[in-house]
Scaffold this active site. Structure first.
Site, PDB file in Angstrom:
ATOM      1  N   GLU A 175       0.810  -1.214   0.000  1.00  0.00           N
ATOM      2  CA  GLU A 175       0.000   0.000   0.000  1.00  0.00           C
ATOM      3  C   GLU A 175       0.846   1.267   0.000  1.00  0.00           C
ATOM      4  O   GLU A 175       0.343   2.362   0.244  1.00  0.00           O
ATOM      5  CB  GLU A 175      -0.961  -0.016   1.189  1.00  0.00           C
ATOM      6  N   LYS A 177     -15.784  -1.247   1.708  1.00  0.00           N
ATOM      7  CA  LYS A 177     -14.985  -1.804   0.620  1.00  0.00           C
ATOM      8  C   LYS A 177     -15.949  -2.416  -0.389  1.00  0.00           C
ATOM      9  O   LYS A 177     -16.645  -3.388  -0.070  1.00  0.00           O
ATOM     10  CB  LYS A 177     -14.032  -2.881   1.143  1.00  0.00           C
TER      11      LYS A 177
END
Length: 427
Positions: free
Chosen positions: A205, A337
């Site tokens: 990330e 999400k």
């Protein structure tokens, strides 16, 4: 004119070099919507099913050919000719076609790719940006970015058991300024880690994964970086944690293998409360394991009035699990999400339920991402006020930040930065 005339699925690569699904939806008027589906590393047990081929001769078993075949065949046959602007009807048809409670037959990756591409095609047909098409005329709140700058847990090979250490520039006057603050802190942290002899390679990330001994050591490094960059911790910039506690919850206890510590439920709550008291931490994600409802309730009762407690694996963007959490007084925020639940309509339903109950919502990426920036538009569309989309490195992360910069510029004087009001602890 928004009738669907073609749906084209394909296998592409995500940011980890694994296959994922991309879908093009073409409408009668020539409008095209394209969406690529993300994938997680630490996945909740209650998430919708990401369909993989399991054929070891292709992509080590991680191919998504079956999901792509479903898009090009069964799904197109079912919804070809539908009006793209009828999103809820299309999503309901996709769920009915799959026929399972977890989208396990067609795959959430197939269904979501189509669902998002339909919305993007409809927006294109209407001549509207996606955030305006989905969110309406009042979609104008730019989210506070939750920037993951130190990685541990499943996202790194170091002793730190917590998965993410984040900075939140909630004191900034605009999204653009908040992003600048974050970038300056990121580079200051890099220099600090390098000077201390730590590796500064970045993880999935975009955050650093230094070989630090504990969560406290990571927090101290981040605090120093904030100060050295010229900002005030707890006033300009705040801290956030993603514990991803499900990953180290074993046999009823929280087993910190990296740090060599075992904590029972009460000790885990006490430890998190201690960190909140010691540091300017305003948000903790998955502080307790996904099915540790007792622990979650204790944590909420202990620190819920002064810290945002975000359910990711706990709620998995699922209205049934969120409804239980609201009823039981567990957590006070939901991580959103899109691929956890698998369709745009269900995602919007989860955000709406959270807001009606006074819960915050945080729009989120996954650790396996693409250049697709849909979640940036959805963060603005839902006025959720917070977005979690990684660090200030890797184009799969910065694509979302750059899209938010464009949206803020496009909105001009009507743009509002969520700032401190977005966070329960600061509102």
């Amino acid at each position: 004119m928004t009738a669907i005339v073609d749906i084209i699925g394909r296998e592409i690569l995500d940011s980890r070099g694994n296959p994922t699904v991309e879908v093009d939806v073409v409408l009668e008027d020539g409008a095209l919507g394209r969406a690529a589906v993300p994938s997680g590393a630490s996945t909740g047990a209650h998430e919708a099913v990401e369909l993989r081929d399991g054929d070891a001769s292709r992509y080590l078993g991680k191919g998504v050919g079956m999901a792509v075949d479903a898009v090009n065949g069964e799904i197109f046959d079912a919804i070809g000719g539908y009006e793209a602007e009828d999103q809820a009807h299309i999503d309901a048809a996709l769920l009915a076609l799959d026929g399972t409670p977890n989208k396990g037959r067609l795959g959430a990756n197939a269904i979501l790719g189509v669902s998002l591409a339909v919305a993007k095609a409809a927006a294109e047909s209407k001549g509207l940006p996606l955030y305006r098409y989905v969110g309406g005329v009042n979609a104008r709140v730019l989210p506070v970015p939750m920037m993951n700058i130190i990685n541990g847990g499943a996202h790194a090979d170091n002793p730190i058991d917590f998965q993410e250490f984040m900075i939140l520039p909630a004191g900034a006057p605009s999204f653009a300024e908040g992003l600048r603050w974050g970038a300056e802190i990121f580079h200051t942290l890099k220099k600090g880690l390098k000077d201390a002899g730590h590796n500064t390679n970045v993880g999935d990330e975009g955050g650093f994964a230094p070989n630090l001994a504990s969560a406290e050591a990571a927090l101290e490094f981040v605090l120093k970086a904030i100060e050295k960059a010229g900002f005030k911790p707890g006033e300009d910039v705040y801290l956030g944690l993603d514990c991803a506690s499900t990953e180290f919850f074993k046999n009823g206890v929280y087993n910190y293998e990296g740090e060599g510590t075992v904590r029972d439920i009460e000790a885990q709550v006490a430890y998190l409360a201690e960190l909140v008291a010691k540091y300017p931490i305003v948000t903790i994600e998955d502080g307790m394991a996904e099915d540790d409802w007792v622990g979650w309730k204790l944590l909420t009762d202990t620190v819920g009035s002064k810290c945002q407690l975000v359910g990711d694996d706990l709620f998995v963007t699922n209205v049934e699990r969120l409804s239980r959490g609201i009823k039981d007084g567990v957590g006070n925020s939901i991580l959103v999400k899109v691929n956890q639940i698998g369709s745009l309509t269900e995602t919007l339903d989860a955000v709406e339920m959270a807001h009606k109950a006074g819960y915050r919502a945080v729009m989120s990426h996954r650790s396996g991402e693409t250049e697709d920036a849909t979640i940036a538009d959805l963060a603005v569309a839902t006025n959720c006020g917070q977005i979690k989309t990684g660090s200030l490195a890797r184009s799969d992360r910065t694509a979302k930040y750059n899209q938010l910069l464009r949206i803020e510029q496009e909105l001009g004087d009507s743009a509002r930065y969520a700032g401190k009001a977005a966070l329960k602890a600061l509102a």
